[in-house]
Design an enzyme around this catalytic site. Sequence first.
Site, PDB file in Angstrom:
ATOM      1  N   GLU A  28     -23.358 -16.820 -63.627  1.00 12.76           N
ATOM      2  CA  GLU A  28     -22.434 -17.872 -63.200  1.00 12.76           C
ATOM      3  C   GLU A  28     -23.173 -19.017 -62.494  1.00 12.76           C
ATOM      4  O   GLU A  28     -22.810 -20.186 -62.658  1.00 12.76           O
ATOM      5  CB  GLU A  28     -21.370 -17.289 -62.266  1.00 12.76           C
ATOM      6  CG  GLU A  28     -20.346 -16.399 -62.958  1.00 12.76           C
ATOM      7  CD  GLU A  28     -20.862 -14.988 -63.186  1.00 12.76           C
ATOM      8  OE1 GLU A  28     -20.181 -14.222 -63.887  1.00 12.76           O
ATOM      9  OE2 GLU A  28     -21.950 -14.644 -62.685  1.00 12.76           O
ATOM     10  N   ASN A  52     -25.258 -14.057 -71.640  1.00  8.89           N
ATOM     11  CA  ASN A  52     -25.253 -15.418 -72.165  1.00  8.89           C
ATOM     12  C   ASN A  52     -26.186 -15.586 -73.364  1.00  8.89           C
ATOM     13  O   ASN A  52     -27.412 -15.592 -73.226  1.00  8.89           O
ATOM     14  CB  ASN A  52     -25.652 -16.387 -71.049  1.00  8.89           C
ATOM     15  CG  ASN A  52     -25.383 -17.834 -71.422  1.00  8.89           C
ATOM     16  OD1 ASN A  52     -25.069 -18.149 -72.574  1.00  8.89           O
ATOM     17  ND2 ASN A  52     -25.505 -18.726 -70.458  1.00  8.89           N
TER      18      ASN A  52
END
Length: 419
Positions: free
Chosen positions: A58, A333
């Site tokens: 994040e 990711n």
Amino acid sequence: MLSLSRLAYTALLTLLSPWAKKRMAREKVNEFSERQRAGHLSPFEKPVIWAHCASMGEVLAAEPLLKALQERHPTKQLVVTTMTATGAAQVRQRLPEARHYLIPLDLPWNTQRFVKTLKPLVGIIFETEIWPNLIHSCHQAGVPLIIANGRLSPKAFTAYKKIRPLMADALKKITYLAAKSDEDAERFIALGFPKGRVEVTGSIKYDLQLPSDFQQQLAALKEKLTIGERPVWIAASTHEGEDAPLLAAHQQVLAQQPNALLILVPRHPQRFDAVAKLIEDKGLSLARRSLEEPINATTQVYLGDTLGEMLLLYALADLAFVAGSLEPIGGHNLLEPAAVGVPVITGPHLQNFSEVADILRQADSLKEVKRAEELPLLLEQLWADKMVCQVMTNAALAVVEANKGAMNKQLTLVESLLP
């Protein structure tokens, strides 16, 4: 006043707080970590913009937005909270002018203390961090909140539906939701988020920015490590249960390519030593990044046991396997290796990145395996076909470029909440 659902939640969390504190103790950052979990902060001289990012991923995603806020609002103090030590390390490295704290345990007396000292002009919550008491304390203090890059996986949605009254009570106190997709927006609305406050902006993760001196850092690291022309693959962000099959796959690779090198990067620092022992138990030659051990001709595994270097380690490799996908974790990711020009491989469990995976699949820029045993053959095929690798790389870079823009949309929403 406590709603019935939040009263029940607070009572349960109070009972579980010894266990929660024990779990949180593993994410210790400094000698003040325990006080920070109780909501204790140092006072601020400047007005505060507060952002909360659960962990490393994040923080990396939020970096472009947070840097833009710092540049456009130099008289404000950026404060970033995280849940984990890996997130804290990323904040210190990538946002050195920000102040970092660990997020308090979500009990009313902790969150009230936190908000009272922080006095933020605005709160930005990234992705899926819904803490009912923290949100309520902000609401009581008149602090506008926005969920940025709002993400709600099918698994999380199913879990939250079981406590919908609690979620609805929290979500109605948030000013805006910047959802990364239509599907995410629909899930938030189904949990009780007011439809009129939702905007679908796309994913901010496509706006990932490499440091201006990234190529110089990479060249210096390559020279220092003396990897040479040997075939290199990386298995990044591994979780417990993934390292052993990945090491077994590498042993099969070594049978065909004796000079191949695996860069293995566990997701959580508390596992670094255990994974190092596992590598040695497998009889593989090991060099550790944290000890600055050199890679020589006999090194078979390079353990990336540091924080904040994931993009550099990705860029060292010819091929990248993104872990958290062999076990039902939900993936990590996929855009990070794509952004540094490395072909992307993943396992089958991608519920946290399903939209990104779909876009990469459509561009023929993602390879997938169902189990680690399939990796050796796929790696061999890709190493043998440079043209396919280049096509994958170009397609992935084009995907990243075509989907940029969410950051500016979310920046506009955040700034609309600033006085």
